[in-house]
Scaffold this motif. Structure first.
Motif, PDB file in Angstrom:
ATOM      1  N   LEU A 173       7.729  -1.557   1.136  1.00 28.24           N
ATOM      2  CA  LEU A 173       8.093  -2.449   0.037  1.00 28.24           C
ATOM      3  C   LEU A 173       8.071  -3.902   0.487  1.00 28.24           C
ATOM      4  O   LEU A 173       7.578  -4.779  -0.226  1.00 28.24           O
ATOM      5  CB  LEU A 173       9.476  -2.080  -0.496  1.00 28.24           C
ATOM      6  CG  LEU A 173      10.009  -2.948  -1.641  1.00 28.24           C
ATOM      7  CD1 LEU A 173       9.091  -2.875  -2.857  1.00 28.24           C
ATOM      8  CD2 LEU A 173      11.430  -2.539  -2.021  1.00 28.24           C
ATOM      9  N   GLY A 174       8.605  -4.166   1.678  1.00 27.34           N
ATOM     10  CA  GLY A 174       8.621  -5.537   2.173  1.00 27.34           C
ATOM     11  C   GLY A 174       7.223  -6.101   2.324  1.00 27.34           C
ATOM     12  O   GLY A 174       6.953  -7.250   1.922  1.00 27.34           O
ATOM     13  N   LEU A 175       6.310  -5.312   2.903  1.00 26.85           N
ATOM     14  CA  LEU A 175       4.941  -5.802   3.075  1.00 26.85           C
ATOM     15  C   LEU A 175       4.256  -5.987   1.730  1.00 26.85           C
ATOM     16  O   LEU A 175       3.554  -6.985   1.514  1.00 26.85           O
ATOM     17  CB  LEU A 175       4.151  -4.817   3.944  1.00 26.85           C
ATOM     18  CG  LEU A 175       2.677  -5.164   4.170  1.00 26.85           C
ATOM     19  CD1 LEU A 175       2.530  -6.538   4.808  1.00 26.85           C
ATOM     20  CD2 LEU A 175       1.996  -4.101   5.028  1.00 26.85           C
ATOM     21  N   ARG A 203       1.653   4.032   6.015  1.00 30.08           N
ATOM     22  CA  ARG A 203       1.583   5.412   5.543  1.00 30.08           C
ATOM     23  C   ARG A 203       2.781   5.776   4.659  1.00 30.08           C
ATOM     24  O   ARG A 203       3.088   6.942   4.459  1.00 30.08           O
ATOM     25  CB  ARG A 203       1.494   6.393   6.723  1.00 30.08           C
ATOM     26  CG  ARG A 203       0.201   6.316   7.506  1.00 30.08           C
ATOM     27  CD  ARG A 203      -0.990   6.662   6.628  1.00 30.08           C
ATOM     28  NE  ARG A 203      -2.219   6.842   7.384  1.00 30.08           N
ATOM     29  CZ  ARG A 203      -3.131   5.899   7.611  1.00 30.08           C
ATOM     30  NH1 ARG A 203      -2.926   4.672   7.147  1.00 30.08           N
ATOM     31  NH2 ARG A 203      -4.233   6.152   8.278  1.00 30.08           N
ATOM     32  N   PHE A 204       3.438   4.745   4.124  1.00 31.39           N
ATOM     33  CA  PHE A 204       4.586   4.937   3.221  1.00 31.39           C
ATOM     34  C   PHE A 204       5.711   5.759   3.862  1.00 31.39           C
ATOM     35  O   PHE A 204       6.533   6.357   3.159  1.00 31.39           O
ATOM     36  CB  PHE A 204       4.166   5.606   1.917  1.00 31.39           C
ATOM     37  CG  PHE A 204       3.165   4.844   1.111  1.00 31.39           C
ATOM     38  CD1 PHE A 204       2.922   3.490   1.341  1.00 31.39           C
ATOM     39  CD2 PHE A 204       2.443   5.472   0.110  1.00 31.39           C
ATOM     40  CE1 PHE A 204       1.999   2.785   0.591  1.00 31.39           C
ATOM     41  CE2 PHE A 204       1.519   4.777  -0.651  1.00 31.39           C
ATOM     42  CZ  PHE A 204       1.292   3.437  -0.404  1.00 31.39           C
ATOM     43  N   LEU A 262       6.431   1.670  -5.127  1.00 35.84           N
ATOM     44  CA  LEU A 262       5.445   0.589  -5.086  1.00 35.84           C
ATOM     45  C   LEU A 262       4.618   0.560  -6.361  1.00 35.84           C
ATOM     46  O   LEU A 262       4.242  -0.522  -6.838  1.00 35.84           O
ATOM     47  CB  LEU A 262       4.536   0.761  -3.867  1.00 35.84           C
ATOM     48  CG  LEU A 262       5.197   0.729  -2.496  1.00 35.84           C
ATOM     49  CD1 LEU A 262       4.149   0.756  -1.397  1.00 35.84           C
ATOM     50  CD2 LEU A 262       6.091  -0.498  -2.333  1.00 35.84           C
ATOM     51  N   LEU A 263       4.353   1.730  -6.923  1.00 37.07           N
ATOM     52  CA  LEU A 263       3.605   1.784  -8.173  1.00 37.07           C
ATOM     53  C   LEU A 263       4.392   1.126  -9.302  1.00 37.07           C
ATOM     54  O   LEU A 263       3.823   0.413 -10.151  1.00 37.07           O
ATOM     55  CB  LEU A 263       3.293   3.240  -8.525  1.00 37.07           C
ATOM     56  CG  LEU A 263       2.089   3.499  -9.429  1.00 37.07           C
ATOM     57  CD1 LEU A 263       0.814   2.975  -8.786  1.00 37.07           C
ATOM     58  CD2 LEU A 263       1.965   4.986  -9.729  1.00 37.07           C
ATOM     59  N   ALA A 264       5.699   1.325  -9.316  1.00 38.99           N
ATOM     60  CA  ALA A 264       6.546   0.685 -10.330  1.00 38.99           C
ATOM     61  C   ALA A 264       6.529  -0.834 -10.155  1.00 38.99           C
ATOM     62  O   ALA A 264       6.466  -1.585 -11.135  1.00 38.99           O
ATOM     63  CB  ALA A 264       7.973   1.220 -10.229  1.00 38.99           C
ATOM     64  N   VAL A 265       6.586  -1.286  -8.906  1.00 37.32           N
ATOM     65  CA  VAL A 265       6.509  -2.726  -8.628  1.00 37.32           C
ATOM     66  C   VAL A 265       5.161  -3.280  -9.082  1.00 37.32           C
ATOM     67  O   VAL A 265       5.078  -4.356  -9.689  1.00 37.32           O
ATOM     68  CB  VAL A 265       6.738  -3.000  -7.129  1.00 37.32           C
ATOM     69  CG1 VAL A 265       6.474  -4.469  -6.802  1.00 37.32           C
ATOM     70  CG2 VAL A 265       8.154  -2.611  -6.727  1.00 37.32           C
ATOM     71  N   ALA A 313      -5.833  -3.234  -3.951  1.00 37.19           N
ATOM     72  CA  ALA A 313      -6.209  -3.592  -2.580  1.00 37.19           C
ATOM     73  C   ALA A 313      -4.978  -3.773  -1.712  1.00 37.19           C
ATOM     74  O   ALA A 313      -4.928  -3.302  -0.562  1.00 37.19           O
ATOM     75  CB  ALA A 313      -7.054  -4.865  -2.591  1.00 37.19           C
ATOM     76  N   ASN A 314      -3.962  -4.452  -2.242  1.00 37.01           N
ATOM     77  CA  ASN A 314      -2.740  -4.669  -1.467  1.00 37.01           C
ATOM     78  C   ASN A 314      -1.979  -3.364  -1.243  1.00 37.01           C
ATOM     79  O   ASN A 314      -1.407  -3.136  -0.171  1.00 37.01           O
ATOM     80  CB  ASN A 314      -1.850  -5.700  -2.161  1.00 37.01           C
ATOM     81  CG  ASN A 314      -2.401  -7.110  -2.044  1.00 37.01           C
ATOM     82  OD1 ASN A 314      -3.182  -7.406  -1.134  1.00 37.01           O
ATOM     83  ND2 ASN A 314      -2.016  -7.982  -2.959  1.00 37.01           N
ATOM     84  N   LEU A 315      -1.974  -2.507  -2.253  1.00 29.24           N
ATOM     85  CA  LEU A 315      -1.315  -1.208  -2.104  1.00 29.24           C
ATOM     86  C   LEU A 315      -2.006  -0.380  -1.018  1.00 29.24           C
ATOM     87  O   LEU A 315      -1.339   0.281  -0.199  1.00 29.24           O
ATOM     88  CB  LEU A 315      -1.346  -0.466  -3.439  1.00 29.24           C
ATOM     89  CG  LEU A 315      -0.483   0.806  -3.550  1.00 29.24           C
ATOM     90  CD1 LEU A 315       0.993   0.472  -3.363  1.00 29.24           C
ATOM     91  CD2 LEU A 315      -0.711   1.471  -4.902  1.00 29.24           C
TER      92      LEU A 315
END
Length: 536
Positions: free
Chosen positions: A140-142, A132-133, A12-15, A122-124
């Motif tokens: 990823l979808g959310l 909770r990953f 998610l950080l890469a995205v 905020a979204n992350l």
């Protein structure tokens, strides 16, 4: 975090990094000079000079410090201006004496650092709170869904306090949820985050239901007594208020505090009743509003998100977070739909947390939906939810592509810029007097380099204001000419006396009867009036 959670986090950080970088070319547009900001975002134009002044050295250290602290634009809290100034300060030091001339660079950094970055955070955080990953595809979808919402895309394309407020609101929910009825450090950190939300744009006030619900819930669970709940509520308010004051130190100065309170009172009145004209149709008078459909999705999608919150509330393992989100949403929703001023970004702190509840339709491996359903019926329900989400995601992407495509070309295509270019080529280039005093409407473009001074009135022009400023050139928007020249607008005005003077000015301009001026150029966007002595 476990290894799988860390992998999801880095994914998610890469995205998020890719998203941050992708917005840079778009955020470079519409900022060729300070006056161009008014064409596309009048709020940016209003804010920008105050930020520059904050970073302008005074004759003494005290004066420099005063410039930095007394920011004057009290429509938003000092938190917004403080972080903006801190972000720009290294650029000021690196660019040297001519730093203020680098408008495009400075505004790009502000949009990226004050809007794009906090919104990503905020979204992350919302994704972490709901997933909770533990499942990479759910997380990823959310995350992609939240990033793709056109309201988020639009909010990433300006410099405004809303993303900062969004992260403070999400942090308040995060700390309340993490406190888990312990009423210890995280409860107080929630009060700090709430205070920062108030101190930035007063939205933290809308936790007025959420915090009592959390305290009352603790009493029902016998985690605390009613007496302790009252004490904790008082402590929350004290910490929250202290944070507001610490983050807005001008509240300690009587003169500045009076100015801040007066400005905020004026803003609340304008938001609730209207800026120039009073009243508006009920929010849902024409059915589901078009701006909500475009920026947040179809009504069925929003209802599905609310149903997702309901599923979360029905699930004991997810109940606390989803109850807190719902309790946060209700007061702000009521205010938005009842107040006269309605802008799309007002819904960001309401609907993005609601959208996070969509993951409740897709429990983790080994979990069940909170209702006892057959496997077949469960799969049908999840299939329908997934189909609706995918369709809405596709609609989001199509709208995003349109928004970004238009945004990238907006400088060349803007009617305001085209009008100025035509005015300059057909009239201004022929004038012996090259430097003019110009009076313009809010969204008219006239760069300072082409004039001795460029003036406007936030309270709208009148014949008296024009006589006092005595401009060589007046440029007015056709939208204002059509709206304010109509005598009927006086009846709808909040202040009929002030509106009468505004109406007289625009009526005179509409009829090419401005004393001492004549109409020299007009198109569908604007009209320009040149002083008689300068006109051929």
């Amino acid at each position: 975090m476990q290894t799988s959670q860390r992998r999801t986090f880095f994914l998610l950080l890469a995205v998020a990094l890719a998203c941050f970088l992708a917005f840079i070319p778009f955020n470079r547009t519409g900022a060729a000079d300070p006056n161009m900001l008014a064409v596309f975002e009048i709020d940016e134009y209003a804010q920008y000079p105050h930020l520059l002044r904050m970073l302008t050295p005074g004759d003494t250290f005290y004066q420099s410090l005063r410039n930095f602290v007394v920011y004057l634009h009290y429509f938003y809290g000092y938190v917004f201006y403080f972080f903006s100034a801190v972000l720009i300060l290294p650029l000021k030091l690196a660019l040297g004496p001519e730093w203020a001339d680098q408008t495009r660079l400075l505004v790009t950094v502000l949009r990226q650092g004050i809007n794009v970055l906090p919104m990503l955070a905020a979204n992350l955080l919302l994704v972490w709170m709901q997933t909770r990953f533990r499942s990479w595809w759910r997380a990823l979808g959310l995350f992609l869904l939240l990033l793709a919402a056109p309201a988020v895309v639009v909010n990433n394309l300006w410099w405004h306090p809303d993303s900062l407020v969004q992260i403070f609101i999400v942090l308040t929910l995060f700390f309340l949820d993490r406190d888990a009825f312990q009423y210890k450090r995280d409860f107080l950190l929630a009060a700090v985050a709430c205070g920062l939300a108030i101190g930035t744009k007063h939205l933290g006030l809308f936790f007025v239901l959420c915090v009592p619900v959390y305290l009352g819930w603790g009493v029902l669970r016998r985690a605390i007594t009613w007496r302790r709940a009252v004490g904790l509520g008082a402590l929350f308010v004290v910490v929250m208020c202290a944070t507001v004051v610490i983050s807005n130190p001008l509240l300690l100065l009587p003169q500045e505090r009076a100015a801040i309170l007066a400005t905020q009172s004026k803003q609340i009145v304008e938001t609730s009743t209207g800026m120039f004209t009073a009243g508006s149709a009920p929010f849902f008078a024409g059915g589901y509003p078009a701006d909500l459909r475009v920026h947040y999705g179809e009504a069925a999608f929003v209802l599905l998100a609310l149903a997702g919150l309901g599923l979360g509330i029905a699930n004991p393992q997810r109940r606390r977070l989803n109850v807190l989100i719902l309790a946060w949403m209700i007061p702000l929703t009521v205010v938005i739909i009842t107040f006269a001023t309605r802008r799309t970004h007002y819904w960001l702190p309401v609907l993005l947390p609601a959208f996070s509840g969509l993951v409740n339709f897709f429990p983790e491996t080994g979990e069940e939906l909170p209702f006892k359903l057959s496997i077949k019926l469960r799969r049908v329900l999840q299939g329908l939810a997934a189909a609706l989400i995918l369709v809405q995601f596709a609609l989001f992407l199509r709208q995003d592509a349109q928004i970004l495509s238009t945004h990238l070309r907006r400088e060349e295509q803007a009617p305001a810029v085209q009008f100025f270019n035509r005015l300059e080529s057909e009239w201004l280039s022929q004038l012996p007097q090259k430097e003019l005093v110009v009076f313009r409407d809010w969204k008219v473009y006239y760069p300072a380099r082409a004039a001795r001074s460029v003036e406007m009135s936030w309270s709208m022009p009148t014949l008296q204001i024009i006589a006092e400023s005595n401009p060589d050139l007046i440029v007015l928007e056709q939208a204002n000419l059509n709206l304010f020249s109509d005598p009927a607008i006086i009846e709808r005005a909040i202040d009929p006396g002030d509106m009468q003077a505004i109406q007289q000015f625009y009526a005179a301009a509409q009829g090419d009867a401005l004393p001492g001026y004549q109409l020299v150029l007009s198109d569908s966007f604007a009209a320009a009036y040149l002083r008689d002595s300068l006109a051929p």
